[in-house]
Design a protein around this motif. Sequence first.
Motif, PDB file in Angstrom:
ATOM      1  N   TYR A  39      30.007  58.023 -10.920  1.00  0.00           N
ATOM      2  CA  TYR A  39      28.821  58.886 -10.878  1.00  0.00           C
ATOM      3  C   TYR A  39      27.551  58.045 -10.696  1.00  0.00           C
ATOM      4  O   TYR A  39      26.725  58.345  -9.831  1.00  0.00           O
ATOM      5  N   ALA A  40      27.406  56.993 -11.484  1.00  0.00           N
ATOM      6  CA  ALA A  40      26.226  56.126 -11.384  1.00  0.00           C
ATOM      7  C   ALA A  40      26.183  55.417 -10.037  1.00  0.00           C
ATOM      8  O   ALA A  40      25.117  55.265  -9.433  1.00  0.00           O
ATOM      9  N   SER A  41      27.330  55.019  -9.538  1.00  0.00           N
ATOM     10  CA  SER A  41      27.395  54.357  -8.234  1.00  0.00           C
ATOM     11  C   SER A  41      26.945  55.305  -7.126  1.00  0.00           C
ATOM     12  O   SER A  41      26.197  54.919  -6.223  1.00  0.00           O
ATOM     13  N   GLY A  42      27.376  56.562  -7.209  1.00  0.00           N
ATOM     14  CA  GLY A  42      26.948  57.551  -6.226  1.00  0.00           C
ATOM     15  C   GLY A  42      25.467  57.853  -6.331  1.00  0.00           C
ATOM     16  O   GLY A  42      24.800  58.095  -5.330  1.00  0.00           O
ATOM     17  N   ASN A  45      23.835  54.040  -5.514  1.00  0.00           N
ATOM     18  CA  ASN A  45      24.338  53.329  -4.340  1.00  0.00           C
ATOM     19  C   ASN A  45      24.249  51.821  -4.529  1.00  0.00           C
ATOM     20  O   ASN A  45      23.879  51.081  -3.620  1.00  0.00           O
ATOM     21  N   ASP A  46      24.575  51.379  -5.730  1.00  0.00           N
ATOM     22  CA  ASP A  46      24.513  49.961  -6.059  1.00  0.00           C
ATOM     23  C   ASP A  46      25.540  49.704  -7.159  1.00  0.00           C
ATOM     24  O   ASP A  46      25.368  50.176  -8.286  1.00  0.00           O
ATOM     25  N   GLU A  47      26.581  48.961  -6.841  1.00  0.00           N
ATOM     26  CA  GLU A  47      27.669  48.718  -7.792  1.00  0.00           C
ATOM     27  C   GLU A  47      27.200  47.960  -9.031  1.00  0.00           C
ATOM     28  O   GLU A  47      27.631  48.259 -10.145  1.00  0.00           O
ATOM     29  N   ASN A  48      26.319  46.974  -8.859  1.00  0.00           N
ATOM     30  CA  ASN A  48      25.845  46.201 -10.008  1.00  0.00           C
ATOM     31  C   ASN A  48      25.018  47.062 -10.953  1.00  0.00           C
ATOM     32  O   ASN A  48      25.177  46.988 -12.170  1.00  0.00           O
ATOM     33  N   LEU A  49      24.133  47.876 -10.394  1.00  0.00           N
ATOM     34  CA  LEU A  49      23.341  48.766 -11.236  1.00  0.00           C
ATOM     35  C   LEU A  49      24.221  49.828 -11.890  1.00  0.00           C
ATOM     36  O   LEU A  49      23.999  50.200 -13.044  1.00  0.00           O
ATOM     37  N   ALA A  50      25.234  50.302 -11.173  1.00  0.00           N
ATOM     38  CA  ALA A  50      26.156  51.287 -11.739  1.00  0.00           C
ATOM     39  C   ALA A  50      26.904  50.690 -12.934  1.00  0.00           C
ATOM     40  O   ALA A  50      27.110  51.364 -13.950  1.00  0.00           O
ATOM     41  N   LEU A  85      18.034  57.709 -13.558  1.00  0.00           N
ATOM     42  CA  LEU A  85      16.656  58.083 -13.208  1.00  0.00           C
ATOM     43  C   LEU A  85      15.657  57.040 -13.692  1.00  0.00           C
ATOM     44  O   LEU A  85      14.685  56.733 -12.989  1.00  0.00           O
ATOM     45  N   ASP A  86      15.899  56.474 -14.879  1.00  0.00           N
ATOM     46  CA  ASP A  86      15.020  55.399 -15.372  1.00  0.00           C
ATOM     47  C   ASP A  86      15.028  54.215 -14.418  1.00  0.00           C
ATOM     48  O   ASP A  86      13.981  53.648 -14.094  1.00  0.00           O
ATOM     49  N   ILE A  87      16.203  53.843 -13.958  1.00  0.00           N
ATOM     50  CA  ILE A  87      16.323  52.705 -13.036  1.00  0.00           C
ATOM     51  C   ILE A  87      15.618  53.014 -11.718  1.00  0.00           C
ATOM     52  O   ILE A  87      14.893  52.186 -11.184  1.00  0.00           O
ATOM     53  N   LEU A  88      15.823  54.209 -11.200  1.00  0.00           N
ATOM     54  CA  LEU A  88      15.184  54.585  -9.934  1.00  0.00           C
ATOM     55  C   LEU A  88      13.663  54.589 -10.074  1.00  0.00           C
ATOM     56  O   LEU A  88      12.956  54.161  -9.163  1.00  0.00           O
ATOM     57  N   ARG A  89      13.167  55.052 -11.210  1.00  0.00           N
ATOM     58  CA  ARG A  89      11.717  55.013 -11.438  1.00  0.00           C
ATOM     59  C   ARG A  89      11.221  53.568 -11.488  1.00  0.00           C
ATOM     60  O   ARG A  89      10.172  53.250 -10.944  1.00  0.00           O
ATOM     61  N   ARG A  90      11.994  52.713 -12.129  1.00  0.00           N
ATOM     62  CA  ARG A  90      11.602  51.306 -12.230  1.00  0.00           C
ATOM     63  C   ARG A  90      11.513  50.672 -10.838  1.00  0.00           C
ATOM     64  O   ARG A  90      10.613  49.914 -10.549  1.00  0.00           O
ATOM     65  N   TYR A  91      12.454  51.003  -9.987  1.00  0.00           N
ATOM     66  CA  TYR A  91      12.450  50.450  -8.630  1.00  0.00           C
ATOM     67  C   TYR A  91      11.664  51.325  -7.658  1.00  0.00           C
ATOM     68  O   TYR A  91      11.630  51.042  -6.468  1.00  0.00           O
ATOM     69  N   GLN A  92      11.088  52.399  -8.171  1.00  0.00           N
ATOM     70  CA  GLN A  92      10.286  53.340  -7.372  1.00  0.00           C
ATOM     71  C   GLN A  92      11.055  53.827  -6.154  1.00  0.00           C
ATOM     72  O   GLN A  92      10.564  53.827  -5.031  1.00  0.00           O
ATOM     73  N   ARG A  93      12.302  54.264  -6.430  1.00  0.00           N
ATOM     74  CA  ARG A  93      13.135  54.822  -5.371  1.00  0.00           C
ATOM     75  C   ARG A  93      13.476  56.250  -5.727  1.00  0.00           C
ATOM     76  O   ARG A  93      13.573  56.613  -6.888  1.00  0.00           O
ATOM     77  N   SER A  94      13.718  57.032  -4.718  1.00  0.00           N
ATOM     78  CA  SER A  94      14.187  58.400  -4.912  1.00  0.00           C
ATOM     79  C   SER A  94      15.695  58.363  -5.122  1.00  0.00           C
ATOM     80  O   SER A  94      16.378  57.524  -4.544  1.00  0.00           O
TER      81      SER A  94
END
Length: 189
Positions: A39-42, A45-50, A85-94
């Motif tokens: 789920y996190a990988s999807g 789209n980053d295996e390390n972050l997932a 969502l926290d990670i995406l906000r940190r990287y400012q990505r949708s």
Amino acid sequence: MSADSPIPTDEQLVDALRTGDQTAATALIERYWPAIHRYASGYLNDENLAEDVAQETFARLSDGAELPTGAFKPWIYRVARNRCLDILRRYQRSPTHHVRIRTGFDAGGASAGPRTRAANEERRHLIRQIIETMPDEYRDVLMLKFFEGFSRSEMAESLGVSEATIKGRLVRASTYLQEELRKLTGPAE
């Protein structure tokens, strides 16, 4: 919990975890790690972050203070989603920045000819483009329903909305996908 006893439910494992039984945490991690990681990988789209999300999600089980009062499955997905969502906000990505989301059309028939395979590939590409730009609330319900197999009640609990809201979002997401696909491919003949 002995090897001869029946497989405990999530709720039984959470209750055991509340009493300090760390084997219950291990059982929940073994049960849900692959799904949460997928789920996190999807989502990212980053295996390390997932991998990080899965680790941080299951770390919540160690102190026992933040255990769910309701069903475990929707709770653990909500924790993972919020961390994504926290990670995406940190990287400012949708959350829709990626294009590698599965569409359900990925399994081609063995007897498909070159034209059919090319048409199917083009359709998959268009669907990925649409999902990439789809509003988050639509994308969330589609991912949970079709890729994670959630029921409406599980989706409602995970996303913190009513089942009626989930039903409406599923209908609107499907309509959105169909309309956007029609815009890209033209009217059906």
